[in-house]
Scaffold this motif. Structure first.
Motif, PDB file in Angstrom:
ATOM      1  N   PHE A  62       0.835  -1.208   0.000  1.00 46.65           N
ATOM      2  CA  PHE A  62       0.000   0.000   0.000  1.00 46.65           C
ATOM      3  C   PHE A  62       0.867   1.255   0.000  1.00 46.65           C
ATOM      4  O   PHE A  62       0.568   2.237  -0.683  1.00 46.65           O
ATOM      5  N   GLU A  63       1.975   1.235   0.761  1.00 55.23           N
ATOM      6  CA  GLU A  63       2.861   2.399   0.822  1.00 55.23           C
ATOM      7  C   GLU A  63       3.531   2.657  -0.517  1.00 55.23           C
ATOM      8  O   GLU A  63       3.724   3.814  -0.924  1.00 55.23           O
ATOM      9  N   HIS A  64       3.906   1.575  -1.227  1.00 54.42           N
ATOM     10  CA  HIS A  64       4.460   1.768  -2.573  1.00 54.42           C
ATOM     11  C   HIS A  64       3.410   2.398  -3.505  1.00 54.42           C
ATOM     12  O   HIS A  64       3.744   3.252  -4.348  1.00 54.42           O
ATOM     13  N   LEU A  65       2.152   1.977  -3.342  1.00 54.58           N
ATOM     14  CA  LEU A  65       1.073   2.558  -4.147  1.00 54.58           C
ATOM     15  C   LEU A  65       0.900   4.040  -3.838  1.00 54.58           C
ATOM     16  O   LEU A  65       0.700   4.860  -4.743  1.00 54.58           O
ATOM     17  N   VAL A  66       0.996   4.411  -2.548  1.00 54.07           N
ATOM     18  CA  VAL A  66       0.854   5.817  -2.146  1.00 54.07           C
ATOM     19  C   VAL A  66       1.936   6.664  -2.800  1.00 54.07           C
ATOM     20  O   VAL A  66       1.667   7.746  -3.361  1.00 54.07           O
ATOM     21  N   ARG A  67       3.175   6.187  -2.748  1.00 57.47           N
ATOM     22  CA  ARG A  67       4.277   6.953  -3.328  1.00 57.47           C
ATOM     23  C   ARG A  67       4.115   7.078  -4.843  1.00 57.47           C
ATOM     24  O   ARG A  67       4.415   8.129  -5.438  1.00 57.47           O
ATOM     25  N   LEU A  69       1.285   7.011  -6.635  1.00 59.89           N
ATOM     26  CA  LEU A  69       0.183   7.880  -7.020  1.00 59.89           C
ATOM     27  C   LEU A  69       0.468   9.352  -6.716  1.00 59.89           C
ATOM     28  O   LEU A  69      -0.042  10.248  -7.407  1.00 59.89           O
ATOM     29  N   ASP A  70       1.262   9.627  -5.694  1.00 57.30           N
ATOM     30  CA  ASP A  70       1.531  11.017  -5.308  1.00 57.30           C
ATOM     31  C   ASP A  70       2.634  11.643  -6.147  1.00 57.30           C
ATOM     32  O   ASP A  70       2.725  12.871  -6.233  1.00 57.30           O
ATOM     33  N   ALA A  71       3.470  10.788  -6.773  1.00 59.23           N
ATOM     34  CA  ALA A  71       4.603  11.313  -7.541  1.00 59.23           C
ATOM     35  C   ALA A  71       4.111  12.063  -8.783  1.00 59.23           C
ATOM     36  O   ALA A  71       3.402  11.509  -9.626  1.00 59.23           O
ATOM     37  N   LYS A  72       4.480  13.354  -8.901  1.00 58.64           N
ATOM     38  CA  LYS A  72       4.185  14.198 -10.071  1.00 58.64           C
ATOM     39  C   LYS A  72       2.687  14.258 -10.395  1.00 58.64           C
ATOM     40  O   LYS A  72       2.304  14.393 -11.562  1.00 58.64           O
ATOM     41  N   LEU A  73       1.831  14.159  -9.366  1.00 56.76           N
ATOM     42  CA  LEU A  73       0.390  14.207  -9.613  1.00 56.76           C
ATOM     43  C   LEU A  73      -0.028  15.551 -10.196  1.00 56.76           C
ATOM     44  O   LEU A  73      -0.803  15.619 -11.158  1.00 56.76           O
ATOM     45  N   ASP A  74       0.496  16.653  -9.628  1.00 59.96           N
ATOM     46  CA  ASP A  74       0.115  17.983 -10.103  1.00 59.96           C
ATOM     47  C   ASP A  74       0.641  18.261 -11.508  1.00 59.96           C
ATOM     48  O   ASP A  74       0.047  19.060 -12.247  1.00 59.96           O
ATOM     49  N   GLN A  75       1.745  17.621 -11.905  1.00 62.18           N
ATOM     50  CA  GLN A  75       2.254  17.812 -13.259  1.00 62.18           C
ATOM     51  C   GLN A  75       1.466  16.985 -14.274  1.00 62.18           C
ATOM     52  O   GLN A  75       1.251  17.425 -15.409  1.00 62.18           O
ATOM     53  N   ASN A  76       1.036  15.800 -13.865  1.00 59.51           N
ATOM     54  CA  ASN A  76       0.296  14.942 -14.792  1.00 59.51           C
ATOM     55  C   ASN A  76      -1.131  15.438 -15.033  1.00 59.51           C
ATOM     56  O   ASN A  76      -1.692  15.240 -16.109  1.00 59.51           O
ATOM     57  N   ILE A  77      -1.738  16.068 -14.015  1.00 59.40           N
ATOM     58  CA  ILE A  77      -3.093  16.624 -14.162  1.00 59.40           C
ATOM     59  C   ILE A  77      -3.016  18.105 -13.790  1.00 59.40           C
ATOM     60  O   ILE A  77      -3.205  18.490 -12.632  1.00 59.40           O
ATOM     61  N   PRO A  78      -2.711  18.997 -14.737  1.00 57.50           N
ATOM     62  CA  PRO A  78      -2.543  20.434 -14.442  1.00 57.50           C
ATOM     63  C   PRO A  78      -3.888  21.137 -14.245  1.00 57.50           C
ATOM     64  O   PRO A  78      -4.389  21.820 -15.146  1.00 57.50           O
ATOM     65  N   TYR A 248      -8.646  13.524 -10.086  1.00 54.14           N
ATOM     66  CA  TYR A 248      -7.537  14.042  -9.286  1.00 54.14           C
ATOM     67  C   TYR A 248      -7.762  13.758  -7.804  1.00 54.14           C
ATOM     68  O   TYR A 248      -6.853  13.272  -7.104  1.00 54.14           O
ATOM     69  N   PHE A 249      -8.949  14.026  -7.316  1.00 54.19           N
ATOM     70  CA  PHE A 249      -9.186  13.850  -5.878  1.00 54.19           C
ATOM     71  C   PHE A 249      -9.476  12.399  -5.507  1.00 54.19           C
ATOM     72  O   PHE A 249      -9.304  12.020  -4.350  1.00 54.19           O
ATOM     73  N   VAL A 250      -9.884  11.573  -6.450  1.00 54.63           N
ATOM     74  CA  VAL A 250      -9.955  10.132  -6.180  1.00 54.63           C
ATOM     75  C   VAL A 250      -8.541   9.585  -5.987  1.00 54.63           C
ATOM     76  O   VAL A 250      -8.287   8.768  -5.080  1.00 54.63           O
ATOM     77  N   ILE A 251      -7.590  10.026  -6.815  1.00 56.18           N
ATOM     78  CA  ILE A 251      -6.199   9.615  -6.645  1.00 56.18           C
ATOM     79  C   ILE A 251      -5.647  10.119  -5.316  1.00 56.18           C
ATOM     80  O   ILE A 251      -4.885   9.418  -4.634  1.00 56.18           O
ATOM     81  N   CYS A 252      -6.061  11.335  -4.918  1.00 51.66           N
ATOM     82  CA  CYS A 252      -5.591  11.901  -3.645  1.00 51.66           C
ATOM     83  C   CYS A 252      -6.059  11.079  -2.441  1.00 51.66           C
ATOM     84  O   CYS A 252      -5.418  11.129  -1.382  1.00 51.66           O
ATOM     85  N   LEU A 253      -7.167  10.356  -2.568  1.00 49.34           N
ATOM     86  CA  LEU A 253      -7.613   9.507  -1.459  1.00 49.34           C
ATOM     87  C   LEU A 253      -6.535   8.517  -1.058  1.00 49.34           C
ATOM     88  O   LEU A 253      -6.412   8.157   0.124  1.00 49.34           O
ATOM     89  N   PHE A 254      -5.739   8.066  -2.017  1.00 44.76           N
ATOM     90  CA  PHE A 254      -4.658   7.124  -1.740  1.00 44.76           C
ATOM     91  C   PHE A 254      -3.303   7.828  -1.697  1.00 44.76           C
ATOM     92  O   PHE A 254      -2.485   7.568  -0.820  1.00 44.76           O
ATOM     93  N   ARG A 256      -2.351  10.822  -0.938  1.00 49.36           N
ATOM     94  CA  ARG A 256      -2.067  11.758   0.148  1.00 49.36           C
ATOM     95  C   ARG A 256      -2.164  11.100   1.526  1.00 49.36           C
ATOM     96  O   ARG A 256      -2.215  11.815   2.539  1.00 49.36           O
ATOM     97  N   GLN A 257      -2.191   9.762   1.599  1.00 54.17           N
ATOM     98  CA  GLN A 257      -2.218   9.074   2.892  1.00 54.17           C
ATOM     99  C   GLN A 257      -0.880   9.243   3.609  1.00 54.17           C
ATOM    100  O   GLN A 257       0.177   9.293   2.973  1.00 54.17           O
TER     101      GLN A 257
END
Length: 497
Positions: A62-67, A69-78, A248-254, A256-257
């Motif tokens: 789960f922690e690998h998934l968190v990292r 999904l959070d990596a470059k999220l703001d760049q991938n979805i501007p 964007y915010f569905v991805i943030c559910l995971f 931003r944990q």
């Protein structure tokens, strides 16, 4: 219903900000709060499952998934770029719809001014011209606005409301236009105007064209509303924006944990992602703006009041075309007649506000302060074309001594009589002088009292808000024109212009 908050932002202070921030109707809180609670509940549920129900190996995955999904999220979805461009486009479209909804005031003024006559047939024509234009507006809006459609669900309801007669409804039903019949009342209006010109009720063809142009302008605005309803924003555009924000915010559910196990733990464990929640309020609120303005003729809090516009146009139009209601007042001298220095009046409170006048920023600079004269000469480019013997004829000496003296005198007068100083002198006058100040009541000027005591014991120098609470609209004002001031008793207040 359009939510008005203009009065709350009339002043830029903390009180106005708090009033604006904590409004509910039409606010970002009403638009976002429910979705924010659902999103926060889902975030906490995922956090509890991660912390208490997963095995250590599952927590590592789960922690690998968190990292990831959070990596470059703001760049991938501007989101900032996408929402900013989309909202700007929608707001511009909303402004065009607002301008096209149509106000009848200009046309009614021309009906009342150019179609002359007090007889009943002429009055009927003026009123019917107003009614036909409002009928056209109602016919258009009931086809593109749900709030107007609910008010007039059938053509019979238009007739029952007085916007058209049974004969007019029959004529509309007989129109063989498979696309629209909105133009029919406008055609009646133009024909009526032409008949008025033939009968001499309108003096010239020029005035007739002016009236017809206003009717056409009203029709063009309604036609633009039909075009905006016919060709909406391409469906792909809002779909991409609205889908991107929610993904964007569905991805943030995971993503931003807070990571609580392993060597790469989060620096702090707050349970609630405060910064992401702020992002949620801003981005979802921004998106709600676009959703609300995509169709401003709907029934949301901030949609346009279409039914009010119809009512206002009908009532205002009738009032304006009734000639006895537009009676021209008797022409006489204004209150500032013969005064060289006109001083418009303010309440004491509003006079305290500084005003930046329309004066050039460099108009008060004296560039020749320490000089007695200057020499005027042609530009160097032109001097090269003039014979040296002829150049003397173009030179001029200008004396600036008088200019400097006037400038210095004006600056000293301004320093001695600054606006704040003069206002303070007025406010500090003794109450014994109040008997010389004109009192305006029921359309007439008169003195306040004969013994220097203010009426009802009130202090007219207090702030206007307090004065209105005590004695309503009455106010004590100094005014240049009066016949009730004891001339000569006071050298300043008793002077006549």
């Amino acid at each position: 219903m359009t939510i008005s908050y203009t009065l709350d932002v009339s002043q830029t202070n903390i009180q106005s900000f708090m009033k604006l921030l904590f409004r509910w109707r039409g606010s970002v809180w009403k638009a976002v709060l429910g979705q924010l609670l659902v999103w926060t509940s889902a975030f906490l549920l995922i956090s509890c499952v991660y912390r208490y129900f997963l095995t250590p190996s599952q927590q590592t995955v789960f922690e690998h998934l968190v990292r990831y999904l959070d990596a470059k999220l703001d760049q991938n979805i501007p989101l900032t770029f996408m929402l900013g461009f989309f909202v700007s486009f929608v707001v511009g479209r909303w402004g065009s719809i607002l301008n096209g909804i149509g106000w009848i005031d200009d046309a009614s003024l021309l009906f009342a001014s150019y179609i002359r006559g007090r007889d009943e047939p002429t009055r009927i024509i003026r009123r019917n011209l107003v009614r036909y234009m409002v009928l056209t507006q109602a016919l258009v809006l009931r086809d593109i606005s749900m709030q107007v459609r609910k008010r007039f669900p059938t053509m019979d309801t238009l007739a029952a409301s007085g916007l058209m007669t049974e004969e007019e409804m029959e004529i509309l039903d007989e129109v063989k236009d498979p696309y629209s019949r909105y133009w029919t009342p406008i055609q009646w209006s133009v024909n009526l105007v032409y008949e008025c010109q033939k009968e001499g009720k309108i003096e010239s063809y020029y005035l007739m064209n002016k009236v017809v142009d206003e009717i056409s302008k009203f029709r063009h605005g309604l036609a633009s509303l039909l075009k905006y309803d016919w060709v909406p924003v391409p469906l792909v555009y809002p779909q991409v924006i609205f889908l991107a924000v929610r993904i964007y915010f569905v991805i943030c559910l995971f993503g931003r944990q807070f990571i609580v196990t392993g060597p790469n733990r989060s620096g702090i464990d707050l349970w609630l992602p405060i910064t992401t929640m702020v992002q949620f309020i801003v981005y979802i609120g921004w998106m709600k703006v676009a959703e609300a303005l995509l169709n401003p003729l709907g029934e949301d809090d901030d949609d346009l009041e279409c039914n009010y516009v119809i009512d206002k146009n009908l009532i205002t139009g009738y009032s304006m075309v009734e000639e006895h209601l537009a009676r021209i007042p008797k022409q006489c001298h204004d209150e500032f007649w013969g005064i060289d220095k006109i001083a418009p009046l303010y309440s004491i409170e509003s006079a305290e506000r500084s005003v930046h006048p329309l004066v050039g920023s460099a108009s008060k600079i004296n560039l020749v302060k320490n000089r007695r004269e200057i020499v005027m000469t042609p530009h160097k480019n032109k001097l090269s074309e003039i014979d040296p013997t002829e150049q003397k004829a173009y030179l001029r000496r200008v004396c600036v001594a008088d200019h400097n003296a006037k400038h210095a005198k004006q600056r000293s007068i301004e320093r001695a009589n600054s606006p704040d100083t003069c206002l303070s002198r007025v406010r500090s006058r003794s109450k014994s002088e109040l008997q010389f100040i004109q009192f305006y009541e029921n359309g007439k000027f008169r003195t306040v009292s004969t013994n220097g005591v203010p009426r009802n014991g009130d202090d007219p120098w207090q702030r206007s808000g307090e004065t209105e609470q005590n004695h309503g609209p009455h106010s004590n004002q100094v005014h240049p024109h009066t016949h009730s001031i004891p001339i000569g008793q006071d050298p300043e207040l008793g002077r006549r212009p």
